[in-house]
Write a protein that holds these residues in place. Sequence first.
Motif, PDB file in Angstrom:
ATOM      1  N   GLY A 101       3.934   6.055  -0.590  1.00  0.00           N
ATOM      2  CA  GLY A 101       3.518   5.091   0.498  1.00  0.00           C
ATOM      3  C   GLY A 101       4.893   4.297   0.900  1.00  0.00           C
ATOM      4  O   GLY A 101       6.188   4.765   0.479  1.00  0.00           O
ATOM      5  N   SER A 102       4.694   3.500   1.804  1.00  0.00           N
ATOM      6  CA  SER A 102       5.986   2.555   2.543  1.00  0.00           C
ATOM      7  C   SER A 102       6.887   2.141   1.302  1.00  0.00           C
ATOM      8  O   SER A 102       6.209   1.401   0.178  1.00  0.00           O
ATOM      9  CB  SER A 102       5.634   1.583   3.219  1.00  0.00           C
ATOM     10  N   ASN A 103       8.051   2.526   1.388  1.00  0.00           N
ATOM     11  CA  ASN A 103       9.071   1.811   0.381  1.00  0.00           C
ATOM     12  C   ASN A 103       8.785   2.247  -1.042  1.00  0.00           C
ATOM     13  O   ASN A 103       9.178   1.425  -2.088  1.00  0.00           O
ATOM     14  CB  ASN A 103       9.090   0.335   0.338  1.00  0.00           C
ATOM     15  N   ARG A 104       8.064   3.403  -1.182  1.00  0.00           N
ATOM     16  CA  ARG A 104       7.562   3.942  -2.739  1.00  0.00           C
ATOM     17  C   ARG A 104       6.977   2.769  -3.387  1.00  0.00           C
ATOM     18  O   ARG A 104       7.262   2.831  -4.697  1.00  0.00           O
ATOM     19  CB  ARG A 104       9.080   4.316  -3.156  1.00  0.00           C
ATOM     20  N   LYS A 105       6.226   2.056  -2.781  1.00  0.00           N
ATOM     21  CA  LYS A 105       5.546   1.145  -3.486  1.00  0.00           C
ATOM     22  C   LYS A 105       4.321   1.359  -4.212  1.00  0.00           C
ATOM     23  O   LYS A 105       3.579   0.748  -5.214  1.00  0.00           O
ATOM     24  CB  LYS A 105       5.197  -0.246  -2.745  1.00  0.00           C
ATOM     25  N   GLU A 155      -2.437  -1.888   3.509  1.00  0.00           N
ATOM     26  CA  GLU A 155      -2.099  -2.108   4.971  1.00  0.00           C
ATOM     27  C   GLU A 155      -2.018  -0.526   5.437  1.00  0.00           C
ATOM     28  O   GLU A 155      -2.314  -0.183   6.482  1.00  0.00           O
ATOM     29  CB  GLU A 155      -0.717  -2.695   5.205  1.00  0.00           C
ATOM     30  N   GLU A 156      -1.507   0.435   4.542  1.00  0.00           N
ATOM     31  CA  GLU A 156      -1.435   1.823   4.892  1.00  0.00           C
ATOM     32  C   GLU A 156      -2.463   2.663   4.690  1.00  0.00           C
ATOM     33  O   GLU A 156      -2.880   3.606   5.592  1.00  0.00           O
ATOM     34  CB  GLU A 156       0.059   2.403   4.092  1.00  0.00           C
ATOM     35  N   ARG A 181      -0.108   7.643  -2.376  1.00  0.00           N
ATOM     36  CA  ARG A 181      -1.455   7.834  -1.507  1.00  0.00           C
ATOM     37  C   ARG A 181      -1.686   9.192  -1.141  1.00  0.00           C
ATOM     38  O   ARG A 181      -0.897  10.184  -1.551  1.00  0.00           O
ATOM     39  CB  ARG A 181      -1.251   7.197  -0.404  1.00  0.00           C
ATOM     40  N   ALA A 233       0.703  -3.561   0.439  1.00  0.00           N
ATOM     41  CA  ALA A 233       1.304  -2.414   1.201  1.00  0.00           C
ATOM     42  C   ALA A 233       0.289  -1.323   1.134  1.00  0.00           C
ATOM     43  O   ALA A 233       0.101  -0.625   2.048  1.00  0.00           O
ATOM     44  CB  ALA A 233       2.768  -2.127   0.488  1.00  0.00           C
ATOM     45  N   GLN A 265       2.980  -4.650  -3.857  1.00  0.00           N
ATOM     46  CA  GLN A 265       2.509  -3.266  -3.908  1.00  0.00           C
ATOM     47  C   GLN A 265       1.237  -3.090  -3.462  1.00  0.00           C
ATOM     48  O   GLN A 265       0.982  -1.976  -2.797  1.00  0.00           O
ATOM     49  CB  GLN A 265       2.615  -2.755  -5.438  1.00  0.00           C
TER      50      GLN A 265
END
Length: 334
Positions: free
Chosen positions: A30-34, A91-92, A37, A88, A85
């Motif tokens: 996912g975003s910024n590898r947090k 959100e995604e 998914r 994020a 984390q």
Amino acid sequence: MKKFMNKAASMVAESLEGFVSAHDRLVVFGSNRKFVRRRNLTPGKVAIISGGGAGHEPMHIGFVGLGMLDAACTGHIFTSPTPDQIIAAIEEADTGAGCLLIVKNYDGDLMNFEMAAEAMTGRHRIETVIVSDDIAVPGPPRSSGRRGVAGTLVVEKILGAAAEARMDLAGLKALGDRLNTRIRTMGVALGGVTVPDTARSTFVLDPDEMEVGVGIHGEPGLSRQKLADADTIASMICNTILADIDLQNADRALVVVNGFGGTPTPELYLVYNIVRRLFEAEGISVARSLVGTYVTSLDMAGLSVTLSLLDEEGLLFWDAPVSTAALQWSSAKI
């Protein structure tokens, strides 16, 4: 201590890189590898999100995919993921139908998932299911009470399938809370956990000792007892579980024998055979089984037994297709 690693501080990040690379057909960062998914999110489906510290693999990242989790957040070894984390991931992964958070009953997990849910209030519809299946710890199903252990796998599989079938957020929350009252787990260890950061075992047993009632973070158990044969150990586990669960009007059961990371597969099947025989002698119909290493405590030599009493709906969702790194089957009875 001997480990295949570069540095303890980078072990989790490097392991996650390898996991995503090995299973890139199923998952992405996912975003910024947090978080990790599903590669392909499904619009209009409730997002199922879970997570916890590293060291329990394949849970939770190994359960990301069709029929289970949409996203999983991983913290440092035996440490909860941080609220940012989880935020994020929400959100995604939320494609419009809301998010269900599946949280193991540990202080850090509860606190950080709750902080994330509160931060998202007004922006996303969120419900939480707290898993507390470990009967070795007495008390109410909150942070001071029973821990969430291998029963978490069962909850994630059934709720993941229900979400895939387009059950709404309220229905998933109700189903998850219902499941939690019908799942019991107990674990026994023959040795402690070697944590990379400290290079020490979390507890040390004499050759003729075992630790009864262990969790999945390397913590000591409820009691230290003399090592017994498999029949005696399995009988103790089963009797403890049966004394804690209401079998009235019980439907059929799913039995999970789970290895903690350092137990050979033949030993798991040996114990399963004893456990099934003991449960069936009490009139329990074992309709489904799962044997293997799924919810680990790094390299702990030990295992847990989980009894889940499932109705027809639960069995239907357990049997539903799943495609993850750790669990894969079509619509066959497993």
